[in-house]
Write a protein that holds these residues in place. Structure first.
Motif, PDB file in Angstrom:
ATOM      1  N   ALA A 166       3.072   7.385 -12.335  1.00 43.35           N
ATOM      2  CA  ALA A 166       2.665   7.302 -10.939  1.00 43.35           C
ATOM      3  C   ALA A 166       1.687   6.171 -10.687  1.00 43.35           C
ATOM      4  O   ALA A 166       0.885   5.800 -11.558  1.00 43.35           O
ATOM      5  N   SER A 167       1.731   5.652  -9.458  1.00 40.88           N
ATOM      6  CA  SER A 167       0.723   4.691  -9.021  1.00 40.88           C
ATOM      7  C   SER A 167      -0.626   5.399  -8.885  1.00 40.88           C
ATOM      8  O   SER A 167      -0.714   6.627  -8.863  1.00 40.88           O
ATOM      9  N   GLU A 168      -1.648   4.612  -8.750  1.00 37.16           N
ATOM     10  CA  GLU A 168      -3.015   5.109  -8.828  1.00 37.16           C
ATOM     11  C   GLU A 168      -3.320   6.199  -7.798  1.00 37.16           C
ATOM     12  O   GLU A 168      -4.065   7.146  -8.084  1.00 37.16           O
ATOM     13  N   ASP A 169      -2.764   6.089  -6.623  1.00 40.35           N
ATOM     14  CA  ASP A 169      -3.113   7.002  -5.528  1.00 40.35           C
ATOM     15  C   ASP A 169      -2.013   8.014  -5.228  1.00 40.35           C
ATOM     16  O   ASP A 169      -2.070   8.720  -4.219  1.00 40.35           O
ATOM     17  N   PHE A 170      -1.011   8.104  -6.085  1.00 42.61           N
ATOM     18  CA  PHE A 170       0.171   8.898  -5.744  1.00 42.61           C
ATOM     19  C   PHE A 170      -0.159  10.373  -5.520  1.00 42.61           C
ATOM     20  O   PHE A 170       0.371  10.999  -4.593  1.00 42.61           O
ATOM     21  N   GLU A 171      -1.018  10.951  -6.333  1.00 44.25           N
ATOM     22  CA  GLU A 171      -1.261  12.389  -6.272  1.00 44.25           C
ATOM     23  C   GLU A 171      -1.764  12.831  -4.908  1.00 44.25           C
ATOM     24  O   GLU A 171      -1.412  13.906  -4.422  1.00 44.25           O
ATOM     25  N   THR A 172      -2.586  12.009  -4.267  1.00 44.49           N
ATOM     26  CA  THR A 172      -3.109  12.366  -2.943  1.00 44.49           C
ATOM     27  C   THR A 172      -2.285  11.734  -1.816  1.00 44.49           C
ATOM     28  O   THR A 172      -1.947  12.405  -0.849  1.00 44.49           O
ATOM     29  N   ALA A 173      -1.941  10.462  -1.971  1.00 47.21           N
ATOM     30  CA  ALA A 173      -1.279   9.752  -0.876  1.00 47.21           C
ATOM     31  C   ALA A 173       0.141  10.232  -0.637  1.00 47.21           C
ATOM     32  O   ALA A 173       0.648  10.162   0.487  1.00 47.21           O
ATOM     33  N   ALA A 174       0.802  10.728  -1.674  1.00 47.88           N
ATOM     34  CA  ALA A 174       2.194  11.163  -1.527  1.00 47.88           C
ATOM     35  C   ALA A 174       2.314  12.629  -1.139  1.00 47.88           C
ATOM     36  O   ALA A 174       3.426  13.103  -0.870  1.00 47.88           O
ATOM     37  N   ARG A 175       1.211  13.358  -1.100  1.00 47.14           N
ATOM     38  CA  ARG A 175       1.307  14.796  -0.866  1.00 47.14           C
ATOM     39  C   ARG A 175       1.934  15.140   0.486  1.00 47.14           C
ATOM     40  O   ARG A 175       2.783  16.037   0.559  1.00 47.14           O
ATOM     41  N   PRO A 176       1.566  14.470   1.601  1.00 50.52           N
ATOM     42  CA  PRO A 176       2.218  14.816   2.881  1.00 50.52           C
ATOM     43  C   PRO A 176       3.737  14.641   2.837  1.00 50.52           C
ATOM     44  O   PRO A 176       4.477  15.481   3.368  1.00 50.52           O
ATOM     45  N   ALA A 177       4.211  13.576   2.201  1.00 48.18           N
ATOM     46  CA  ALA A 177       5.656  13.365   2.103  1.00 48.18           C
ATOM     47  C   ALA A 177       6.298  14.437   1.238  1.00 48.18           C
ATOM     48  O   ALA A 177       7.391  14.934   1.555  1.00 48.18           O
ATOM     49  N   ALA A 178       5.639  14.801   0.154  1.00 46.85           N
ATOM     50  CA  ALA A 178       6.176  15.846  -0.722  1.00 46.85           C
ATOM     51  C   ALA A 178       6.255  17.182   0.004  1.00 46.85           C
ATOM     52  O   ALA A 178       7.227  17.933  -0.139  1.00 46.85           O
ATOM     53  N   GLN A 179       5.236  17.489   0.797  1.00 47.91           N
ATOM     54  CA  GLN A 179       5.246  18.743   1.560  1.00 47.91           C
ATOM     55  C   GLN A 179       6.348  18.731   2.613  1.00 47.91           C
ATOM     56  O   GLN A 179       7.029  19.742   2.818  1.00 47.91           O
ATOM     57  N   ALA A 180       6.541  17.600   3.266  1.00 46.69           N
ATOM     58  CA  ALA A 180       7.624  17.490   4.245  1.00 46.69           C
ATOM     59  C   ALA A 180       8.983  17.624   3.565  1.00 46.69           C
ATOM     60  O   ALA A 180       9.913  18.210   4.123  1.00 46.69           O
ATOM     61  N   TYR A 181       9.085  17.110   2.356  1.00 46.74           N
ATOM     62  CA  TYR A 181      10.336  17.192   1.605  1.00 46.74           C
ATOM     63  C   TYR A 181      10.693  18.645   1.307  1.00 46.74           C
ATOM     64  O   TYR A 181      11.817  19.090   1.583  1.00 46.74           O
ATOM     65  N   VAL A 182       9.750  19.408   0.759  1.00 48.30           N
ATOM     66  CA  VAL A 182      10.067  20.801   0.414  1.00 48.30           C
ATOM     67  C   VAL A 182      10.247  21.644   1.674  1.00 48.30           C
ATOM     68  O   VAL A 182      11.055  22.578   1.687  1.00 48.30           O
ATOM     69  N   GLY A 230       0.801  -1.219   0.000  1.00 49.16           N
ATOM     70  CA  GLY A 230       0.000   0.000   0.000  1.00 49.16           C
ATOM     71  C   GLY A 230       0.835   1.271   0.000  1.00 49.16           C
ATOM     72  O   GLY A 230       0.400   2.299   0.530  1.00 49.16           O
ATOM     73  N   LEU A 231       2.025   1.213  -0.611  1.00 49.74           N
ATOM     74  CA  LEU A 231       2.912   2.377  -0.639  1.00 49.74           C
ATOM     75  C   LEU A 231       2.803   3.086  -2.000  1.00 49.74           C
ATOM     76  O   LEU A 231       3.009   2.460  -3.040  1.00 49.74           O
ATOM     77  N   PRO A 232       2.474   4.383  -2.016  1.00 47.92           N
ATOM     78  CA  PRO A 232       2.427   5.108  -3.288  1.00 47.92           C
ATOM     79  C   PRO A 232       3.821   5.225  -3.891  1.00 47.92           C
ATOM     80  O   PRO A 232       4.813   5.359  -3.174  1.00 47.92           O
TER      81      PRO A 232
END
Length: 279
Positions: free
Chosen positions: A110-126, A97-99
Motif C-alpha cells: 500500500a501507499s503511505e496514506d492508503f489505510e486512512t485515505a482509502a477507507r471511504p471508498a472501501a466502505q462505499a464498495y462494501v 495524490g491518489l491512494p
C-alpha cells in the motif's frame, strides 16, 4: 465426461464480506471427486488467495484477471509490469495524490496514506455489495494482509489499483499509460470507486486459453461461472457460461444459465443443474 470449471471468486465463490458458503465447498469437492478440474479465476493476486480457498481443494488458479496461470503448483504463465512501468505509475499516482496499492503474488503493498485515505471508498464498495454496517468497515477488514512501508518500485507487480477521486482519473490513466490496460471496479462507469492499471492484452478468457493449451484440453469441455463485467469474456469463451443471481444484467445477458445468488447457495445449485456433483 470430465469438465474444466473456472470459478470467479468475489461475488461467485465468496460473498463481498469474504464469507465462503459451506454449500460451495461441498459442490467443488464433489465435482473434483467426480473427476472434474476446478480453477479459481479471479482478479485477486496469489497473495489474496487465503488458505481457506486452497483448503477447499482446487487444481490451480488464474490470478490478476488473467496475468497469472497456475496448475497444480506449476506456474504456466506470469506476466507482470516492468520495474519502469511500475515506477511511472507510482510516480503519477503520488503526483495526483491518489491512494493506491500494488498487487503482486508476494503481497499487497500500500501507499503511505492508503489505510486512512482509502477507507471511504472501501466502505462505499462494501455498501454497494450489500454488506451490513458498511460505515464501520476498515481497510484491515477488506484487505487483512495489506503491507505498509515496503518498497513501492517493484518488478513483480501484476496490477496497481487506486482510489478514484472522480471518473476523470480513470480517463487520465488511459491517456497517460496507453501501453497498459486501464480498468475500473467497485461500480459501473462514472460510479466506479477504484481504477487499476495492468498488463495489456490479457483477460480471463485469454488465460483460460493458455491453460487449455498447457493441458491439451478442449474448449468444448469448459464451464465458467462469474458475476462481474470482468467475467464476461470468460463466460462468452467457455462452452457453458453461468452468471450468478447477483450478477449485473449485462453479465446475465451473455450467460447460458443464471443461477441463484452467492448467498443463496447459487454456486451449488449451478453445479447440480449442470450435473457436476457425481453420484
Amino acid at each position: 465426461m470430465p469438465r474444466i470449471i473456472f470459478l470467479d471468486v468475489d461475488g461467485t465463490l465468496v460473498n463481498y464480506a469474504n464469507q465462503l458458503p459451506d454449500s460451495a465447498v461441498r459442490a467443488i469437492r464433489r465435482a473434483r471427486r467426480a473427476g472434474h478440474l476446478v480453477y479459481l479465476t479471479t482478479g485477486r493476486s496469489k497473495a489474496e488467495m487465503y488458505p481457506e480457498l486452497w483448503d477447499i481443494g482446487i487444481d490451480g488458479m488464474i490470478g490478476g484477471n488473467g496475468s497469472y496461470v497456475e496448475h497444480q503448483g506449476q506456474v504456466v504463465m506470469h506476466r507482470t509490469l516492468t520495474r519502469d512501468e511500475c515506477a511511472a505509475v507510482v510516480d503519477w499516482l503520488h503526483g495526483k495524490g491518489l491512494p493506491f496499492y500494488l498487487e503482486a503474488n508476494s503481497g499487497l503493498y500500500a501507499s503511505e496514506d492508503f489505510e486512512t485515505a482509502a477507507r471511504p471508498a472501501a466502505q462505499a464498495y462494501v455498501a454497494g455489495k450489500g454488506a451490513a454496517d458498511s460505515s464501520s468497515w476498515t481497510i484491515a477488514e477488506l484487505f487483512p494482509d495489506m503491507i505498509y512501508g515496503a518498497e513501492l518500485i517493484r518488478d513483480d507487480v501484476n496490477k496497481i489499483s487506486f482510489v478514484l477521486g472522480d471518473y476523470q482519473d480513470h480517463l487520465d490513466s488511459m491517456a497517460v499509460f496507453p501501453q497498459l490496460k486501464a480498468g475500473t471496479w467497485g461500480g459501473r462507469g462514472a460510479h466506479a470507486l477504484f481504477g487499476d492499471l495492468g498488463v495489456a492484452d490479457i483477460d480471463k478468457a485469454q488465460a483460460v486459453d493458455v491453460l487449455l493449451t498447457h493441458l491439451g484440453a478442449d474448449r468444448a469441455d469448459t464451464i465458467a461461472m462469474g458475476d462481474a463485467a470482468v467475467d464476461i469474456p470468460m463466460l462468452a469463451y467457455c462452452a457453458v457460461g453461468v452468471a450468478m443471481g447477483n450478477a449485473a444484467d449485462d453479465v446475465k445477458a451473455v450467460a447460458d444459465h443464471v443461477t441463484g445468488d452467492v448467498d443463496a447457495d447459487g454456486l451449488h445449485a449451478a453445479f447440480e443443474h449442470l450435473g457436476l456433483l457425481g453420484d
